[in-house]
Each structure stands twice: as C-alpha cells, then as structure tokens.
Design a protein around this motif. Structure first.
Motif, PDB file in Angstrom:
ATOM      1  N   PRO A 308       0.809  -1.229   0.000  1.00  0.00           N
ATOM      2  CA  PRO A 308       0.000   0.000   0.000  1.00  0.00           C
ATOM      3  C   PRO A 308       0.844   1.282   0.000  1.00  0.00           C
ATOM      4  N   TYR A 309       1.974   1.267   0.691  1.00  0.00           N
ATOM      5  CA  TYR A 309       2.829   2.463   0.739  1.00  0.00           C
ATOM      6  C   TYR A 309       3.433   2.753  -0.632  1.00  0.00           C
ATOM      7  N   VAL A 310       3.848   1.692  -1.310  1.00  0.00           N
ATOM      8  CA  VAL A 310       4.415   1.883  -2.655  1.00  0.00           C
ATOM      9  C   VAL A 310       3.322   2.345  -3.625  1.00  0.00           C
ATOM     10  N   MET A 311       2.112   1.829  -3.464  1.00  0.00           N
ATOM     11  CA  MET A 311       1.013   2.274  -4.342  1.00  0.00           C
ATOM     12  C   MET A 311       0.735   3.768  -4.132  1.00  0.00           C
ATOM     13  N   VAL A 312       0.780   4.215  -2.883  1.00  0.00           N
ATOM     14  CA  VAL A 312       0.595   5.653  -2.615  1.00  0.00           C
ATOM     15  C   VAL A 312       1.705   6.442  -3.299  1.00  0.00           C
ATOM     16  N   LEU A 341     -11.109   6.305  -7.997  1.00  0.00           N
ATOM     17  CA  LEU A 341     -10.879   4.873  -8.222  1.00  0.00           C
ATOM     18  C   LEU A 341      -9.465   4.473  -7.801  1.00  0.00           C
ATOM     19  N   CYS A 342      -8.518   5.342  -8.130  1.00  0.00           N
ATOM     20  CA  CYS A 342      -7.118   5.103  -7.764  1.00  0.00           C
ATOM     21  C   CYS A 342      -6.989   4.978  -6.242  1.00  0.00           C
ATOM     22  N   GLN A 343      -7.579   5.920  -5.524  1.00  0.00           N
ATOM     23  CA  GLN A 343      -7.537   5.884  -4.060  1.00  0.00           C
ATOM     24  C   GLN A 343      -8.244   4.624  -3.540  1.00  0.00           C
ATOM     25  N   ALA A 344      -9.377   4.315  -4.167  1.00  0.00           N
ATOM     26  CA  ALA A 344     -10.164   3.159  -3.715  1.00  0.00           C
ATOM     27  C   ALA A 344      -9.375   1.856  -3.902  1.00  0.00           C
ATOM     28  N   ALA A 345      -8.593   1.772  -4.982  1.00  0.00           N
ATOM     29  CA  ALA A 345      -7.789   0.565  -5.213  1.00  0.00           C
ATOM     30  C   ALA A 345      -6.788   0.373  -4.078  1.00  0.00           C
ATOM     31  N   ILE A 346      -6.148   1.469  -3.681  1.00  0.00           N
ATOM     32  CA  ILE A 346      -5.141   1.371  -2.607  1.00  0.00           C
ATOM     33  C   ILE A 346      -5.811   0.945  -1.300  1.00  0.00           C
ATOM     34  N   PHE A 405       7.164   2.136   8.810  1.00  0.00           N
ATOM     35  CA  PHE A 405       7.567   1.806  10.179  1.00  0.00           C
ATOM     36  C   PHE A 405       6.513   2.275  11.183  1.00  0.00           C
ATOM     37  N   VAL A 406       5.988   3.490  10.953  1.00  0.00           N
ATOM     38  CA  VAL A 406       4.993   4.020  11.903  1.00  0.00           C
ATOM     39  C   VAL A 406       3.560   3.667  11.489  1.00  0.00           C
ATOM     40  N   GLY A 407       3.407   3.110  10.285  1.00  0.00           N
ATOM     41  CA  GLY A 407       2.071   2.701   9.840  1.00  0.00           C
ATOM     42  C   GLY A 407       1.216   3.835   9.336  1.00  0.00           C
ATOM     43  N   ASP A 408       1.858   4.871   8.810  1.00  0.00           N
ATOM     44  CA  ASP A 408       1.115   6.033   8.303  1.00  0.00           C
ATOM     45  C   ASP A 408       1.029   5.943   6.779  1.00  0.00           C
ATOM     46  N   LEU A 409      -0.174   5.594   6.276  1.00  0.00           N
ATOM     47  CA  LEU A 409      -0.331   5.420   4.828  1.00  0.00           C
ATOM     48  C   LEU A 409      -0.343   6.749   4.082  1.00  0.00           C
ATOM     49  N   GLU A 410      -0.637   7.833   4.762  1.00  0.00           N
ATOM     50  CA  GLU A 410      -0.549   9.186   4.210  1.00  0.00           C
ATOM     51  C   GLU A 410      -1.297   9.305   2.889  1.00  0.00           C
ATOM     52  N   MET A 411      -2.558   8.884   2.873  1.00  0.00           N
ATOM     53  CA  MET A 411      -3.323   8.867   1.624  1.00  0.00           C
ATOM     54  C   MET A 411      -3.484  10.240   0.991  1.00  0.00           C
ATOM     55  N   GLU A 412      -3.525  11.285   1.797  1.00  0.00           N
ATOM     56  CA  GLU A 412      -3.724  12.609   1.212  1.00  0.00           C
ATOM     57  C   GLU A 412      -2.400  13.328   0.965  1.00  0.00           C
TER      58      GLU A 412
END
Ligand SMILES: [Fe+2]
Length: 414
Positions: A308-312, A341-346, A405-412
C-alpha cells in the motif's frame, strides 16, 4: 518571451517516445509448453512426462513436503508411467549455490533427463537452477541477467503453495554462499516445459502462509500491470490474476479445504508469474528483497507491509492503471473519478491485507530505522527497480520505509 525547445531535445523526446512505443507493441512472451491444471491432475503427470520425452526424472522436493508424504502421489504417477525416478530431498529454506552443486552432481550421477521441482518457491527455484546450471563452469554471479538460452534436460514444476509463480517464470533466485548475496538468475531456459497446478496438493497449507503467499501473488500482478516494461499480454494475465485473488484469497485463507478457491489461487499465482516474468516487477520487490534479508521477514509478509505504501508513492504516475486495477478489485462505480478509483484501489488492497490478518507496518518486527539508508541504497540496485513506474531515489525509499515503520499510509500526502 516564449520558451524554445532545441532540435536535439525534440529528437531525444521523439526517440524516447518511439522506444516506448516499440517496447509496448513489440515484445516476446514466454510461457511453459504444457500447463496441466485441476484437482488431482497429478494423475496426468506420467502421460505428460511421456509427451515431453522424459525417461528418467530427478524429483527435487522440499524436505518437509517429502516428510509429510505430499510427494507420494507424484512418485506413484511417475512409477506407474514406467519412468525411472531419483529423489533429491535436500531442499530446506531458500536454495543456495552449495545445494545447487549437490543437485547437479546427483543429476549427472543418476543420468536423469528431466528435472521436476515439487514444493514451495524454494524447491522450484532449486530445480530450475539444477536443470540449467548442470553444464556451467563459471561464477553464479555472472548469470544475473541475460544468459541461459538453452538446457540439455527437461524441466517441470509442481507448486504446493500459490504464491511465487515460479512454475511460470524465467527466473530463479539462488544465494551465492561465496559472496553471501542472493543472485537472481534469469533466462529463457528457466521457463519450465511443464507447469502442473494441482490444488489438492495445497489443501493443507496453513492459513498464515496462504495469506502471505497470496499477497505475494497480488503484488506480482499489480507490479507487473504497472511496470514500464509491461505489454498487453502481461497486463491481461495480471488483470485476471487480480480479479481471481480478490475473490479467492479470503476464502482460501478462511477455509483452506475449499478446493475451488485453492484452484483459483493456483491459477492466479500462475497468471501473475507469467505476467511478471514477461514484464518485470517494481519497488515493492526491490525493497522487500532487502528487508527480507535484513530482518528475516517472510517475502509475502514484507510485500504485504510495503504494497500500500508503494502504491501511494506510485499513484503520481499510476492513476489510470490503479483506476483499472480498482475495477479488477471489484471497486467500480460509474460516479467515481479516476482519482477516486485510484484511491479506492489502494484502500481495497490495504483492507484485504488487514482482513487476512497480515501486518500493515514494520513496527512489530525487530527493525532498526538507522538501517533504512543502507536498505534504500541496496534497493536502488535491485534488478526489480528497472521497470518501476515512478522514478525513485534512496531518500524517497527511506521516507517510504519511515512511513511503513509508523504505519502512516498518508493517503492525502505526496
Ligand atoms: Fe514475490
């Protein structure tokens, strides 16, 4: 004053564009000559080996798979077909060059004309290396990319987990014990002549391993679909693999005795293997290879954390691709924009990983953030980085590892 572009710059752009076009529209696609699939299809093994001209089979198996008796149906099929069988049961964990040397010695001493791997990715990788390195006298590291156009013995692969897709690929990874590095060996001769996918051999795989290897398959498919080295055939296999994983993996993890879902996952892993073998992988694998070595995190688990991090990170260049992947993942509403859709995929990928009980950060492992610079530098030279859709540098990889490491996907963010 208007900006001007020099003729040499225009020529460079045109050349690069043409190269890109040629890359995507002119390609070579390799796959096993024969694929046999279905519950208990191991019963067809003897006839298929006859079709391939085999007379004497060297069966390369995981020691644990052999001890559990999972090779018995395969051994019986070979013997009932009147073929000679020699067993090589020394595979334990990831194969190294000493194991391959031992296997090659047994191949020569036995006079076998067909090498058949049976087991997880390690057994299949070992079998592939033994089959192609039999006559090789040089250093293992010289085979990083390119060579190995031919071999003198037949090669088959029977996976007992749905994950690596090694039964479909032109690559094997062997640890070079002299230089203490993992060496990816790649070449057309590594594509097996036979891939046999029998879900009955996968029914007893523990749920945690089913989950991790299944996410490895999903990662292969997503990275192959978005690779700059991809092509229409590879993308088709990757897309269908994603469709199968999202439907089959939760059930295969929750109900390991569901033959249909095990079969779907076997085919999904095979399709993803075909896809990345003919297109390449990306940043998830470039990093997971390193954190796997550093911290002994299983490959599929490392991929689950990183994907998920690499997808972001990649979405800057992958909005269209991820929007298409969203549809394969079952996220498809007419009202959604491509960005949505891109966000939804992640988020769908992240939710699947959570549902399967896999970790979403590196925090639970004995990870030291002071290692991240070294890990990032090593990832920058990993072979998987060549097709990654967004250019990346070591500092960006360090930042990505810190988020993981901290688990922050940072979607925005980004
Ligand atoms: Fe993988």
């Amino acid at each position: 004053m208007a900006n001007t572009i020099s003729s040499s710059t225009i020529a460079t752009i045109v050349t690069q564009t043409l190269q890109q076009c040629q890359f995507n529209t002119s390609f070579t696609f390799r796959s096993p000559a024969i694929t046999v699939t279905g519950p208990y299809c191991v019963n067809q093994l003897g006839a298929t080996l006859h079709e391939l001209g085999a007379k004497h089979v060297l069966l390369v198996v995981d020691k644990m798979v052999w001890q559990l008796g999972l090779t018995s149906s395969c051994e019986t099929a070979i013997e009932l077909a009147g073929l000679t069988l020699t067993l090589f049961t020394d595979v334990q964990g990831e194969p190294d060059s000493e194991l391959v040397v031992k296997g090659v010695a047994m191949l020569k001493a036995s006079g076998a004309d067909f090498v058949l791997g049976l087991g997880g990715g390690s057994a299949l990788d070992a079998a592939k290396a033994i089959a192609v390195l039999g006559d090789y006298k040089g250093a293992l590291s010289e085979f990083v990319v390119g060579g190995l156009a031919s071999r003198t013995v037949g090669l088959g692969a029977i996976p007992t987990t749905a994950g690596t897709g090694s039964e479909a690929t032109d690559i094997t990874v062997i640890k070079d014990v002299v230089n203490n590095i993992k060496v990816p060996v790649k070449g057309p001769a590594l594509v097996p002549d036979l891939a046999l996918l029998d879900p009955a051999l996968m029914l007893g795989v523990p749920s945690s391993i089913t989950a991790a290897t299944g996410i490895d398959t999903l990662t292969h498919a997503i990275e192959a679909y978005t690779s700059r080295q991809s092509n229409p055939l590879a993308q088709a296999y990757a897309y269908h693999s994603i469709e199968m994983v999202i439907k089959a993996l939760p059930v295969a993890v929750g109900c390991g005795d569901d033959m249909d879902m095990r079969h779907s996952m076997a085919i999904a892993a095979y399709k993803a293997g075909l896809s990345f073998s003919n297109s390449g992988l990306g940043l998830v694998h470039a990093i997971s290879h390193q954190i796997g070595s550093f911290y002994h995190i299983p490959h599929g688990v490392a991929n689950a954390i990183l994907l998920p991090y690499v997808m972001v990170f990649n979405r800057l260049c992958c909005e269209n691709s991820y929007a298409e992947i969203a549809k394969a993942l079952g996220v498809d509403r007419d009202s959604m924009t491509k960005r949505e859709l891109c966000q939804a995929a992640i988020l769908r990928v992240r939710q699947l990983i959570i549902d399967l009980g896999l970790p979403t950060s590196l925090a639970g492992f004995e990870v030291n953030p002071t290692d991240f610079t070294t890990i990032a530098e090593q990832a920058m030279s990993d072979i998987c980085l060549t097709g990654t859709p967004r250019q990346v540098n070591a500092l960006q990889i360090v930042s990505l590892l810190e988020l993981a490491f901290v688990g922050d996907l940072e979607m925005e963010g980004s």
